[in-house]
Scaffold this motif. Sequence first.
Motif, PDB file in Angstrom:
ATOM      1  N   ARG A  75      38.041  -2.174  45.282  1.00 24.43           N
ATOM      2  CA  ARG A  75      38.260  -3.238  46.125  1.00 24.43           C
ATOM      3  C   ARG A  75      38.638  -4.560  45.468  1.00 24.43           C
ATOM      4  O   ARG A  75      37.625  -5.124  45.141  1.00 24.43           O
ATOM      5  CB  ARG A  75      37.157  -3.560  47.294  1.00 24.43           C
ATOM      6  CG  ARG A  75      36.667  -2.030  47.848  1.00 24.43           C
ATOM      7  CD  ARG A  75      37.722  -1.716  49.021  1.00 24.43           C
ATOM      8  NE  ARG A  75      36.972  -0.904  49.874  1.00 24.43           N
ATOM      9  CZ  ARG A  75      37.460  -0.403  50.765  1.00 24.43           C
ATOM     10  NH1 ARG A  75      38.657  -0.485  50.974  1.00 24.43           N
ATOM     11  NH2 ARG A  75      36.818   0.388  51.707  1.00 24.43           N
TER      12      ARG A  75
ATOM     13  N   GLN B 226      37.276 -21.985  50.281  1.00 24.78           N
ATOM     14  CA  GLN B 226      37.260 -21.168  51.283  1.00 24.78           C
ATOM     15  C   GLN B 226      38.575 -20.694  51.494  1.00 24.78           C
ATOM     16  O   GLN B 226      39.493 -21.431  51.643  1.00 24.78           O
ATOM     17  CB  GLN B 226      36.511 -21.561  52.242  1.00 24.78           C
ATOM     18  CG  GLN B 226      34.972 -22.185  52.187  1.00 24.78           C
ATOM     19  CD  GLN B 226      34.187 -20.953  52.168  1.00 24.78           C
ATOM     20  OE1 GLN B 226      34.486 -19.624  52.353  1.00 24.78           O
ATOM     21  NE2 GLN B 226      32.874 -21.411  51.579  1.00 24.78           N
ATOM     22  N   LEU B 227      38.777 -19.414  51.414  1.00 30.89           N
ATOM     23  CA  LEU B 227      39.976 -18.869  51.855  1.00 30.89           C
ATOM     24  C   LEU B 227      40.108 -18.163  53.035  1.00 30.89           C
ATOM     25  O   LEU B 227      39.196 -17.021  53.186  1.00 30.89           O
ATOM     26  CB  LEU B 227      40.718 -18.108  50.686  1.00 30.89           C
ATOM     27  CG  LEU B 227      41.073 -19.045  49.492  1.00 30.89           C
ATOM     28  CD1 LEU B 227      41.594 -18.088  48.279  1.00 30.89           C
ATOM     29  CD2 LEU B 227      42.194 -20.128  49.736  1.00 30.89           C
ATOM     30  N   ASP B 228      40.900 -17.900  54.316  1.00 23.75           N
ATOM     31  CA  ASP B 228      41.029 -17.072  55.170  1.00 23.75           C
ATOM     32  C   ASP B 228      41.991 -16.131  55.176  1.00 23.75           C
ATOM     33  O   ASP B 228      41.927 -15.184  55.752  1.00 23.75           O
ATOM     34  CB  ASP B 228      41.017 -17.858  56.589  1.00 23.75           C
ATOM     35  CG  ASP B 228      39.682 -18.203  57.083  1.00 23.75           C
ATOM     36  OD1 ASP B 228      38.826 -17.267  57.322  1.00 23.75           O
ATOM     37  OD2 ASP B 228      39.413 -19.283  57.341  1.00 23.75           O
ATOM     38  N   SER B 229      43.032 -16.545  54.296  1.00 22.67           N
ATOM     39  CA  SER B 229      44.097 -15.481  54.194  1.00 22.67           C
ATOM     40  C   SER B 229      44.747 -15.646  52.770  1.00 22.67           C
ATOM     41  O   SER B 229      44.415 -16.690  52.172  1.00 22.67           O
ATOM     42  CB  SER B 229      45.197 -15.698  55.187  1.00 22.67           C
ATOM     43  OG  SER B 229      45.980 -16.935  54.859  1.00 22.67           O
ATOM     44  N   LEU B 230      45.376 -14.674  52.423  1.00 19.70           N
ATOM     45  CA  LEU B 230      45.934 -14.762  51.156  1.00 19.70           C
ATOM     46  C   LEU B 230      46.999 -15.852  50.940  1.00 19.70           C
ATOM     47  O   LEU B 230      47.048 -16.756  49.825  1.00 19.70           O
ATOM     48  CB  LEU B 230      46.801 -13.647  50.605  1.00 19.70           C
ATOM     49  CG  LEU B 230      46.970 -12.914  49.468  1.00 19.70           C
ATOM     50  CD1 LEU B 230      45.526 -13.053  48.503  1.00 19.70           C
ATOM     51  CD2 LEU B 230      47.623 -11.337  49.320  1.00 19.70           C
ATOM     52  N   GLU B 231      47.764 -16.351  51.985  1.00 17.80           N
ATOM     53  CA  GLU B 231      48.634 -17.323  52.090  1.00 17.80           C
ATOM     54  C   GLU B 231      48.190 -18.570  51.529  1.00 17.80           C
ATOM     55  O   GLU B 231      48.622 -19.370  50.990  1.00 17.80           O
ATOM     56  CB  GLU B 231      49.228 -17.353  53.434  1.00 17.80           C
ATOM     57  CG  GLU B 231      50.462 -18.293  53.742  1.00 17.80           C
ATOM     58  CD  GLU B 231      51.477 -17.582  52.628  1.00 17.80           C
ATOM     59  OE1 GLU B 231      51.630 -16.543  52.462  1.00 17.80           O
ATOM     60  OE2 GLU B 231      52.229 -18.714  52.143  1.00 17.80           O
ATOM     61  N   GLN B 232      46.722 -18.836  51.854  1.00 17.86           N
ATOM     62  CA  GLN B 232      46.320 -20.138  51.635  1.00 17.86           C
ATOM     63  C   GLN B 232      45.883 -20.194  50.266  1.00 17.86           C
ATOM     64  O   GLN B 232      45.511 -21.162  49.617  1.00 17.86           O
ATOM     65  CB  GLN B 232      44.915 -20.224  52.416  1.00 17.86           C
ATOM     66  CG  GLN B 232      45.182 -20.306  53.856  1.00 17.86           C
ATOM     67  CD  GLN B 232      43.932 -20.238  54.718  1.00 17.86           C
ATOM     68  OE1 GLN B 232      42.911 -20.218  54.121  1.00 17.86           O
ATOM     69  NE2 GLN B 232      43.843 -20.487  55.872  1.00 17.86           N
TER      70      GLN B 232
ATOM     71  N   VAL C 280      35.615 -14.928  46.941  1.00 16.97           N
ATOM     72  CA  VAL C 280      36.243 -15.930  47.896  1.00 16.97           C
ATOM     73  C   VAL C 280      37.188 -15.203  48.979  1.00 16.97           C
ATOM     74  O   VAL C 280      36.898 -15.572  50.257  1.00 16.97           O
ATOM     75  CB  VAL C 280      37.378 -16.931  47.269  1.00 16.97           C
ATOM     76  CG1 VAL C 280      37.566 -17.921  48.422  1.00 16.97           C
ATOM     77  CG2 VAL C 280      36.469 -17.684  46.313  1.00 16.97           C
ATOM     78  N   LEU C 281      38.020 -14.052  48.704  1.00 21.03           N
ATOM     79  CA  LEU C 281      38.650 -13.332  49.659  1.00 21.03           C
ATOM     80  C   LEU C 281      38.985 -11.862  49.170  1.00 21.03           C
ATOM     81  O   LEU C 281      39.445 -11.709  48.050  1.00 21.03           O
ATOM     82  CB  LEU C 281      40.010 -14.088  49.754  1.00 21.03           C
ATOM     83  CG  LEU C 281      41.058 -13.606  50.728  1.00 21.03           C
ATOM     84  CD1 LEU C 281      40.459 -13.888  52.211  1.00 21.03           C
ATOM     85  CD2 LEU C 281      42.378 -14.142  50.682  1.00 21.03           C
ATOM     86  N   PRO C 282      38.567 -10.918  49.777  1.00 24.30           N
ATOM     87  CA  PRO C 282      38.900  -9.738  49.435  1.00 24.30           C
ATOM     88  C   PRO C 282      40.452  -9.538  50.042  1.00 24.30           C
ATOM     89  O   PRO C 282      40.757  -9.909  50.917  1.00 24.30           O
ATOM     90  CB  PRO C 282      38.222  -8.746  50.101  1.00 24.30           C
ATOM     91  CG  PRO C 282      37.598  -9.544  51.407  1.00 24.30           C
ATOM     92  CD  PRO C 282      37.759 -11.039  50.726  1.00 24.30           C
ATOM     93  N   PHE C 283      41.163  -8.853  49.017  1.00 25.82           N
ATOM     94  CA  PHE C 283      42.722  -8.804  49.494  1.00 25.82           C
ATOM     95  C   PHE C 283      43.438  -7.469  49.303  1.00 25.82           C
ATOM     96  O   PHE C 283      44.461  -7.190  49.943  1.00 25.82           O
ATOM     97  CB  PHE C 283      43.523 -10.014  48.759  1.00 25.82           C
ATOM     98  CG  PHE C 283      43.674  -9.510  47.300  1.00 25.82           C
ATOM     99  CD1 PHE C 283      42.874  -9.983  46.421  1.00 25.82           C
ATOM    100  CD2 PHE C 283      44.793  -8.970  46.878  1.00 25.82           C
ATOM    101  CE1 PHE C 283      43.123  -9.719  45.003  1.00 25.82           C
ATOM    102  CE2 PHE C 283      45.083  -8.766  45.485  1.00 25.82           C
ATOM    103  CZ  PHE C 283      44.352  -9.175  44.658  1.00 25.82           C
ATOM    104  N   LEU C 284      42.893  -6.495  48.537  1.00 27.46           N
ATOM    105  CA  LEU C 284      43.537  -5.306  48.222  1.00 27.46           C
ATOM    106  C   LEU C 284      42.787  -4.011  47.954  1.00 27.46           C
ATOM    107  O   LEU C 284      41.761  -4.338  47.127  1.00 27.46           O
ATOM    108  CB  LEU C 284      44.614  -5.413  47.500  1.00 27.46           C
ATOM    109  CG  LEU C 284      45.606  -4.325  46.979  1.00 27.46           C
ATOM    110  CD1 LEU C 284      46.481  -4.100  48.297  1.00 27.46           C
ATOM    111  CD2 LEU C 284      46.525  -4.662  45.523  1.00 27.46           C
ATOM    112  N   THR C 285      42.771  -2.997  48.514  1.00 32.41           N
ATOM    113  CA  THR C 285      42.289  -1.797  47.998  1.00 32.41           C
ATOM    114  C   THR C 285      43.295  -1.032  47.038  1.00 32.41           C
ATOM    115  O   THR C 285      44.488  -0.810  47.644  1.00 32.41           O
ATOM    116  CB  THR C 285      41.834  -0.904  49.205  1.00 32.41           C
ATOM    117  OG1 THR C 285      40.726  -1.658  50.073  1.00 32.41           O
ATOM    118  CG2 THR C 285      41.231   0.369  48.524  1.00 32.41           C
ATOM    119  N   LEU C 286      42.809  -0.768  45.823  1.00 30.82           N
ATOM    120  CA  LEU C 286      43.690  -0.311  44.884  1.00 30.82           C
ATOM    121  C   LEU C 286      43.431   1.138  44.553  1.00 30.82           C
ATOM    122  O   LEU C 286      42.160   1.535  44.439  1.00 30.82           O
ATOM    123  CB  LEU C 286      43.671  -1.050  43.673  1.00 30.82           C
ATOM    124  CG  LEU C 286      44.938  -0.991  42.837  1.00 30.82           C
ATOM    125  CD1 LEU C 286      46.111  -1.798  43.637  1.00 30.82           C
ATOM    126  CD2 LEU C 286      44.700  -1.907  41.559  1.00 30.82           C
TER     127      LEU C 286
END
Lengths: 239, 565
Positions: free
Chosen positions: A105, A117-123, A190-196
């Motif tokens: 994860r 703080q990040l709510d999305s990857l884009e940020q 800060v932000l989980p973004f990808l399951t590899l």
Amino acid sequence: MRGISALLALLLWLCCTVVQAEVRLLAWERPPLSSQSEGTAAGLVVDLAGQMFRRAGVDYRIVFVPLQRALMSAQRDADSCVLLVERRQERESSYAWVGPLLISRLGLYALPGNPLQLDSLEQARGLRILSHQGSGGGEYLKAQGFRVEFSNKETLSYAMLQGGRAPLWAASPLVVSSLVRKGETAPREVLPFLTLMEDMACHPQMDAAVLSSLRQALIALYAEGEVARLYQRYGVSLE
Amino acid sequence: MECGMRAGVCLLLLCCHMPGLSAAEPLQQVMDELQPSSLSTEQQRRELQWFIEAAQPFRGMTVRVVSENIHTHWYEANVLAPLFRQLTGIRVVHEITGEDDVVNKLRTQSELGLALYDGYISDSDLIGQHFREGKVLALSDFMVGEGRAVTLPTLDLNDFIGLNFTTAPDGKLYQLPDQQFANLYWYRHDWFARPELKEAFRQHYGYELAVPQNWAAYEDIAEFFSERVREIDGQRVYGHMDYGAHDPSLGWRLSDAWLGMAGVADTGLPNGLPVDDWGIRVENCRPAGASTRRGGALDSPPAVYALQKYIDWLKRYAPPEAQQMSFNQAGNVAAQGYVAQQVFWYTAFTADYTRPGSPMLDEQGLPRWRVAPSPRGAYWQEGMKSGYQDVGAWTFLKNTPLKRLQAAWLYAQFTVAKSVSLRKTLVGLTPIRQSDLDTPAMLEAAPRLGGLVEFYRSRAARRWTPTGANVPDYAGMASLWWRHAYPALAGQVSARQALQQLAEAFDQHLALLGSRQQHACAPRLNAEDSELRWLQAPGAPYPVLSDENPPGRTLPYQEALHAWD
């Protein structure tokens, strides 16, 4: 007649040798997943691969080489597999796959004192992100146009984060926890973004029977909870 | 900040993490982002308020979902997931990855029983697998059972234009549509209108340069631009675009479009009955074989014709680099301005062709291109499907823990609720609701979208269909397509040999599934018979035509659109 018998015996021996050929596992330095010290291989995926090969009754030998060389060798040598690499669409046709052996994860980590703080990857666009070359996370982010700085060791990425060279580090909880020293506050996710998912990538023409027995062995290890237990031993969870 | 959302919402999302600052009225600010909507302001407010209340038991939870890499899903991940958290307190990790990876993960979770994700947005192409294998949740059961309290009263299922594609032959709804895109013919309307090019085409081919109605005309136009025109305004141009990398997406290319539009299948919607556009014959609901020897059509003459045309056109008329490209790499190539037409163009990439500054827009910002119905192959007959349509749909596995499933179901409904869907459609251009298509906002957008809105508003859109329920293991069988087709593209075997091997591999796989799936619609192979007997019987598989290259036929754009009446 004796000559023919000897020839048959030789053919039989050769045949059996091919069937039971030793698989050459091309691992790469990637602690705590796979590393070697004084000629001994260790790490989560080394342990898991060992269990899988033993259960399948297939002989193997681990050799440590750089990732790019491992990827090339496994395309060239019929007895070779890379331990291990992300199963990506563009790699699909180049290998025969056994897995997943590792599910990570990935998250973006910052130093504990950083209020980001990040709510999305884009940020995170525009921010510098550290990543270990070959771990999959950095390659993913780079493909999406993010500013990624690669290093060839996770320890280097962590040191750069600590040194303020970049605000974010793309890593898995296992890697992060393994690098935090005693008494040190761990970086914050800060932000989980990808399951590899990472697999063993073998030569595309590797013996189908060997591949099948390895796959069956892995399925059994998952079904019996062996994989989950192994993850726990390394302080991570499959959840 | 390039975040695909309005500046106010970017600010809202950042402010809400700052100590001492909080959004005074999160609901109102969420509504500000979600404009326009097909709902009235009061209806939208009530619907969003329902999410706030229904999510109360799940506040503080984190759920994980995954979807493929297209604009619509990035909007969901970057904008809708944070808004949903703002409203409900449920954090959604919405991952974006390749379509192949989505399918691999769904299969891994299903086979190994791992809790990888709480929800998937997966193509409806897998519906034949879902209802036979019993591992995917039947949403129609869930909505009146354990999901009743978390099912949106205003969901309005009948409003979804793709609901029949996510409903299995057993009558149950297995997936909820999230985005749809079609496979249409795309061409440079501005080039086709140039008098000197029109005249040159008429002189050489004897008919008008316009929207091709059959493959013969498409081929003529491809040859015209690639080999006769060659350069426009000083730039090398090509009359065809496709892709051919040794990659899983090569299989989708062939199974989505080429065989169906060549005319491999029987007539009948959605996919042809009893033989579908994958060349699989069904007896009742049981797949009975793909090879002609078992009554299938995967190695029949129309399939060979389709594969050969695909190879010939790619090698002769497409830009040379196309042979090494995959689905994602090829998607926006025509937007770069040197391709005249594309026989099968995925509308999921429309946003790349309408972006401000794109060479695909004229001085007024209107598209230089149009979409129209794809031309048909020599074997195509009236009553067959007219094209492929992809329906990405919310899919949940039964092994998902109930509370996580309920929270993920709330998010799924949020992404398709009427409060959200029109705004999402205008961003991603992958419409799912009739009520959105009927709005003034969509009509206003239509001139900028090259015919996309007209297509979806037409009744004909139902003739564009996804992979059908005959395919009992999409995940397993999709990989057979590209593995067997590529050797033909690489010149190692002929198109006929490749398809014979593919059909044989399909038959073996169907036999294996037949022994594994415990379902009344599990595969049961027909006995082998002579190919000739099946080819002489009515319907598919069809025998070879005496002439696979009839005269080319084109229609002016407006007339071509009558196909959508």
